[in-house]
Design an enzyme around this catalytic site. Sequence first.
Site, PDB file in Angstrom:
ATOM      1  N   HIS A 179       0.775  -1.390   0.056  1.00 52.82           N
ATOM      2  CA  HIS A 179       0.734  -0.183   0.474  1.00 52.82           C
ATOM      3  C   HIS A 179       0.861   1.451   0.087  1.00 52.82           C
ATOM      4  CE1 HIS A 179      -3.069   2.890   2.216  1.00 52.82           C
ATOM      5  NE2 HIS A 179      -3.997   2.495   1.490  1.00 52.82           N
ATOM      6  N   ARG A 180       1.266   2.190  -1.185  1.00 50.65           N
ATOM      7  CA  ARG A 180       1.483   2.847  -0.904  1.00 50.65           C
ATOM      8  C   ARG A 180       3.184   2.957  -1.070  1.00 50.65           C
ATOM      9  NH1 ARG A 180      -1.843   7.217   3.087  1.00 50.65           N
ATOM     10  NH2 ARG A 180      -4.012   6.707   2.481  1.00 50.65           N
TER      11      ARG A 180
ATOM     12  N   GLU B  72       0.946  -0.614  -4.916  1.00 43.68           N
ATOM     13  CA  GLU B  72      -0.612  -0.099  -4.736  1.00 43.68           C
ATOM     14  C   GLU B  72      -0.149   1.561  -4.266  1.00 43.68           C
ATOM     15  OE1 GLU B  72      -3.920   2.782  -3.556  1.00 43.68           O
ATOM     16  OE2 GLU B  72      -1.883   2.671  -2.256  1.00 43.68           O
TER      17      GLU B  72
ATOM     18  N   ASP C  38      -1.019   6.647  -5.892  1.00 45.10           N
ATOM     19  CA  ASP C  38      -2.245   7.110  -6.023  1.00 45.10           C
ATOM     20  C   ASP C  38      -2.134   7.907  -6.807  1.00 45.10           C
ATOM     21  OD1 ASP C  38      -4.085   6.570  -3.123  1.00 45.10           O
ATOM     22  OD2 ASP C  38      -2.229   6.506  -2.453  1.00 45.10           O
TER      23      ASP C  38
ATOM     24  N   HIS D  61      -1.204  10.691  -2.586  1.00 45.54           N
ATOM     25  CA  HIS D  61      -2.319  10.260  -2.515  1.00 45.54           C
ATOM     26  C   HIS D  61      -3.382  11.228  -2.173  1.00 45.54           C
ATOM     27  CE1 HIS D  61      -5.486   9.381   0.766  1.00 45.54           C
ATOM     28  NE2 HIS D  61      -5.571   7.999   0.100  1.00 45.54           N
TER      29      HIS D  61
ATOM     30  N   GLU E 113      -4.577   4.344  -7.773  1.00 47.75           N
ATOM     31  CA  GLU E 113      -5.196   4.772  -7.754  1.00 47.75           C
ATOM     32  C   GLU E 113      -5.726   6.075  -8.021  1.00 47.75           C
ATOM     33  OE1 GLU E 113      -8.261   6.214  -3.470  1.00 47.75           O
ATOM     34  OE2 GLU E 113      -6.598   4.904  -3.467  1.00 47.75           O
TER      35      GLU E 113
ATOM     36  N   LYS F 252      -7.099   9.544  -7.849  1.00 44.78           N
ATOM     37  CA  LYS F 252      -7.506  10.265  -7.123  1.00 44.78           C
ATOM     38  C   LYS F 252      -8.445  10.974  -7.460  1.00 44.78           C
ATOM     39  CE  LYS F 252      -6.452  10.384  -3.320  1.00 44.78           C
ATOM     40  NZ  LYS F 252      -7.026   9.654  -1.815  1.00 44.78           N
TER      41      LYS F 252
ATOM     42  N   ASP G 165       0.054  -2.145   3.931  1.00 47.68           N
ATOM     43  CA  ASP G 165       1.314  -0.976   4.645  1.00 47.68           C
ATOM     44  C   ASP G 165       2.195  -2.070   4.786  1.00 47.68           C
ATOM     45  OD1 ASP G 165      -0.013   1.349   4.261  1.00 47.68           O
ATOM     46  OD2 ASP G 165      -0.770   1.445   6.621  1.00 47.68           O
TER      47      ASP G 165
END
Length: 242
Positions: free
Chosen positions: A7-8, A34, A36, A49, A106, A108, A226
């Site tokens: 995640h990120r 992942e 953003d 993000h 993702e 945004k 994470d």
Amino acid sequence: MTQIFAHRGYSASFAENTLVAFLEAEKAGADGVELDVQLTKDGELVVIHDEKVDRTTSGNGLVKDFLFKDLRKLNANKKSTKKEPIPTLTEVFEWLTSNKLLCNIELKNAFFPYEGMEEKVIHLIRKFDLMDRIILSSFNHYSIVNCYRLAPEIETAPLFLEGIYMPWIYSQAIRAKGIHPRYSTMPDDVMINTLNNGIAVRPYTINKETDMHRLFKINCTAIITDDPIKALKLRKQYEKRP
């Protein structure tokens, strides 16, 4: 086997949405990352993000109000003296060509519509020939439908904060091949039904061991976490089972 998306990037230990966080996720053995995406004032696709730069960088203000050259001067690694710039999506794609990781982007655009962002992202995906390795997600489901219309060959997956009734029906209606729900809002039986109907389920953000065990047990498509190292250690327990 349940895939593990960082995640990120490996954000539990490194500055989120930076190239170092993505590189460390790869080193850790994650199946994917992942990230953003937003647009600068002059139209550059950047990986960050929040709509504001305040939390994650040394600057203040909205991403959309920065020219790229000014955004690039900011430090996206507030916890360390080592400076990390906000990456461009192009830089991330260049790195992806050196490995086989999957990538969940993702968009945004739930708060600011960022006109033309879907077209720019899809153009870049095609330019780098990453159509089979990208999943496009957003809380803006109109954007998800737009992405499908623009590029039916690229997987889309709506993001959800709340529970949804029969999510596989909704997914099929908008031609999405996956869903990314908040893990606490989707009971096991709904996840299993969704999976049995051919829709991928990748809940977010899974950091507690109990939640990881729950999702590994039902053989969820993927978890977004994470801490990929923790997830990989736990997943090994399930790999050994017949």
